[in-house]
Design an enzyme around this catalytic site. Structure first.
Site, PDB file in Angstrom:
ATOM      1  N   ARG A  94       1.038  -1.405   0.101  1.00 23.05           N
ATOM      2  CA  ARG A  94      -0.073   0.064   0.056  1.00 23.05           C
ATOM      3  C   ARG A  94       0.763   1.317  -0.137  1.00 23.05           C
ATOM      4  O   ARG A  94       2.031   1.276   0.427  1.00 23.05           O
ATOM      5  CB  ARG A  94      -0.977   0.094   1.242  1.00 23.05           C
ATOM      6  CG  ARG A  94      -1.860   1.215   1.236  1.00 23.05           C
ATOM      7  CD  ARG A  94      -2.401   1.463   2.623  1.00 23.05           C
ATOM      8  NE  ARG A  94      -3.539   2.538   2.760  1.00 23.05           N
ATOM      9  CZ  ARG A  94      -3.957   2.855   3.984  1.00 23.05           C
ATOM     10  NH1 ARG A  94      -3.586   2.643   5.067  1.00 23.05           N
ATOM     11  NH2 ARG A  94      -4.913   3.918   3.904  1.00 23.05           N
ATOM     12  N   HIS A  95       0.387   2.329  -0.462  1.00 17.19           N
ATOM     13  CA  HIS A  95       1.223   3.771  -0.412  1.00 17.19           C
ATOM     14  C   HIS A  95       1.252   4.026   0.808  1.00 17.19           C
ATOM     15  O   HIS A  95       0.536   3.484   1.984  1.00 17.19           O
ATOM     16  CB  HIS A  95       0.419   4.588  -1.195  1.00 17.19           C
ATOM     17  CG  HIS A  95      -0.934   5.032  -0.547  1.00 17.19           C
ATOM     18  ND1 HIS A  95      -1.359   5.694   0.516  1.00 17.19           N
ATOM     19  CD2 HIS A  95      -2.352   4.301  -0.857  1.00 17.19           C
ATOM     20  CE1 HIS A  95      -2.487   5.481   0.904  1.00 17.19           C
ATOM     21  NE2 HIS A  95      -3.076   4.750   0.128  1.00 17.19           N
ATOM     22  N   GLY A  96       2.317   4.789   1.296  1.00 15.39           N
ATOM     23  CA  GLY A  96       2.647   5.402   2.579  1.00 15.39           C
ATOM     24  C   GLY A  96       1.435   6.332   3.030  1.00 15.39           C
ATOM     25  O   GLY A  96       0.723   6.640   2.262  1.00 15.39           O
ATOM     26  N   ALA A 102       1.267   2.090   4.342  1.00 11.45           N
ATOM     27  CA  ALA A 102       2.317   1.411   3.400  1.00 11.45           C
ATOM     28  C   ALA A 102       2.396  -0.226   3.917  1.00 11.45           C
ATOM     29  O   ALA A 102       3.405  -0.860   3.992  1.00 11.45           O
ATOM     30  CB  ALA A 102       3.641   1.922   4.231  1.00 11.45           C
TER      31      ALA A 102
END
Ligand SMILES: *[C@@H]1O[C@H](CO)[C@@H](O)[C@H](O)[C@H]1NC(C)=O
Ligand SMILES: *[C@@H]1O[C@H](CO)[C@@H](O)[C@H](O)[C@H]1NC(C)=O
Length: 492
Positions: A82-84, A399
């Site tokens: 996942r994105h931060g 994240a």
């Protein structure tokens, strides 16, 4: 001094009587356990902020030795991340500054002027001061909605560095295109997350030399939930009055929590769910942006209240993206199949990194069969589920990532083994030995997804090919109705 006329004395007495009757009607003098956030150095509740939990408080330690397997050597690294940490979305950035300012001013008024704070369980002076000094960061405007933050960049950069240290046999040498396969969805936050990860591996600014794969138009690998009307329909059902989350919102436990939060802040009425969520969102975001600092908005909740709010979120995710939605696992078919295909071959690329969103991580964990409890979380079993495995805070903080690592071993019977890591902690399956899984067993377990029929499994075979599939149905309906109407008019 003249004595007061008897009529005034009577009136005063009457007033005193009324006042004591009124205060007896507001036994708001106690609410909850006494708690002072500003003076709590542990602040364990920050580990329970659902999908807005900071990655730093969740991930496995760099000192962990779970990845070291005697007589085995890591040979491939497959990552779904996942994105931060990001900024809030557009709607939140537009509404929150004013909503929160109003709430803050009311709370201070309740404490300083109206003196309606409770006798027991009130906010401590340090927490009130925190709140008094709170400002919306004027740099956060809708132009930057959902952007990755500085902490979000570091989430991915340091994840990359820790993984490189652990699996140096795989991440060896400088960037060579054939060895690395990267891909991210079409958003600023996932693209920046990819760049941060690349910088973590190859040095600051190195990402400009690293080429990710372009994202295809219908990315059923990284965003399968965007192309499946059945998924949307189920998501809508979770907002219905009879969903577990809706029932929980109406439960005595949740209503009491709202009432306690309101009482503690000095309100003589109950705050709405939206107002409480505004405060909780700001608390969670600020805590994730500035891990070492104290977010004033976190001080308005006790630890137990945070657990209740976390449970409310978990009920939503469970029935939308996980075991509570029987079709969730099949949505992750393309991702599981991709993982198995890569792990099956020792050849290049040896590092595969995908950057996506919380929903995909939850669907994928569901397909793996990870973190499943014997009992489902429901509106009525909060206490029984206190030690549940399915916790969105643990599963999908900012994240969040699943890493599948292939090991080449000397074991002649089973030379290939796999360890699955969730947020840098080995996942324990009962069909593996303390997290170490035989390749033959991995293949057997996930056979359903590797028989080349994802097109059929995905979305029950009914997946619309295009994003606007739902819209098309509407357009068709409307045009069908128009035809009927026009035909009726024509007949007249
Ligand atoms: C806004 O950004 C500028 C430049 O990065 C920084 O100096 C300033 O402190 C920021 N303002 C706030 C309120 O954080
Ligand atoms: C607030 O909610 C509680 C719990 O549902 C309820 O008992 C109480 O009457 C409500 N208070 C007000 C002022 O409406």
């Amino acid at each position: 001094m003249t004595a007061l006329p008897p009529s005034i004395v009577t009136q005063l007495l009457l007033l005193v009587t009324i006042c004591s009757t009124v205060s007896a009607q507001f036994p708001a003098s106690r609410c909850c356990e006494t708690y002072c956030y500003s003076q709590d150095s542990d602040r364990t509740q920050v580990k329970h902020f659902a999908t807005k939990t900071a990655y730093e408080v969740i991930h496995g330690p760099s000192s962990s030795r779970e990845h070291i397997v005697p007589n085995c050597r890591p040979s491939k690294f497959w990552l779904l991340s996942r994105h931060g940490t990001r900024l809030p979305g557009k709607k939140a950035i537009s509404a929150l500054p004013q909503t929160l300012k109003n709430l803050r001013d009311s709370i201070l008024d309740n404490y300083d002027v109206r003196r309606t704070r409770p006798d027991v369980g009130r906010m401590c002076p340090d927490d009130l001061e925190l709140l008094r000094n709170w400002r919306w960061d004027s740099n956060i405007t809708t132009d930057y909605e959902s952007f990755l933050t500085a902490q979000g960049w570091n989430d991915l950069k340091f994840l990359a560095k820790r993984e490189q240290d652990r699996f140096y046999e795989v991440f060896n040498g400088p960037y060579v295109r054939e060895n690395y396969l990267f891909r991210h969805t079409k958003t600023q936050r996932t693209e920046a997350s990819f760049r941060a990860f690349a910088d973590g591996l190859f040095g600051d600014g190195a990402y400009v030399h690293v080429n990710p794969e372009p994202e295809p138009a219908d990315d059923t690998l990284l965003k399968p939930y965007d192309f499946c009307p059945a998924y949307d329909a189920n998501k809508d059902r979770n907002k219905d009055a009879n969903s577990e989350q809706s029932k929980f919102l109406r439960s005595p436990l949740f209503l009491q929590t709202l009432s306690d939060i309101s009482t503690r802040l000095g309100f003589q009425y109950n705050l709405s769910v939206d107002q409480v969520e505004a405060m909780w969102d700001q608390c969670r975001f600020e805590q994730a942006w500035h891990i070492q600092e104290y977010s004033p908005w976190c001080s308005v909740f006790t630890k137990e209240q945070v657990n209740v709010l976390e449970y409310k979120e978990d009920l939503g995710y469970y029935y939308q993206n996980s075991y509570g939605y029987p079709k969730a696992a099949d949505l992750a078919c393309y991702a599981v199949s991709d993982m198995i295909q890569h792990l099956a071959r020792p050849e290049n690329p040896t590092v595969i990194g995908y950057f996506t969103h919380e929903t995909e991580i939850q669907l994928f964990l569901n397909a793996l069969g990870a973190k499943q409890d014997r009992e489902a979380p429901r509106a009525d079993n909060y206490y029984a589920m206190r030690n549940r495995q399915f916790r969105s805070s643990e599963l999908t903080p900012f994240a969040a990532n699943v890493a599948a690592v292939r090991y080449q071993c000397t074991d002649p019977r089973e030379p290939v083994k796999v360890i699955f890591f969730l947020n840098e902690k080995a996942l324990m399956f009962d069909w593996c030995k303390v997290g170490l899984c035989d390749w033959s067993e991995v293949q057997r377990r996930y056979q359903r997804y590797t028989e080349g029929n994802c097109a059929k499994l995905y979305c029950g075979g009914s997946g619309a090919k295009r994003v606007n599939g739902g819209g098309n149905v509407l357009v068709m309906l409307v045009s069908a109705m128009m035809t009927v109407v026009l035909a009726a008019i024509a007949r007249k």
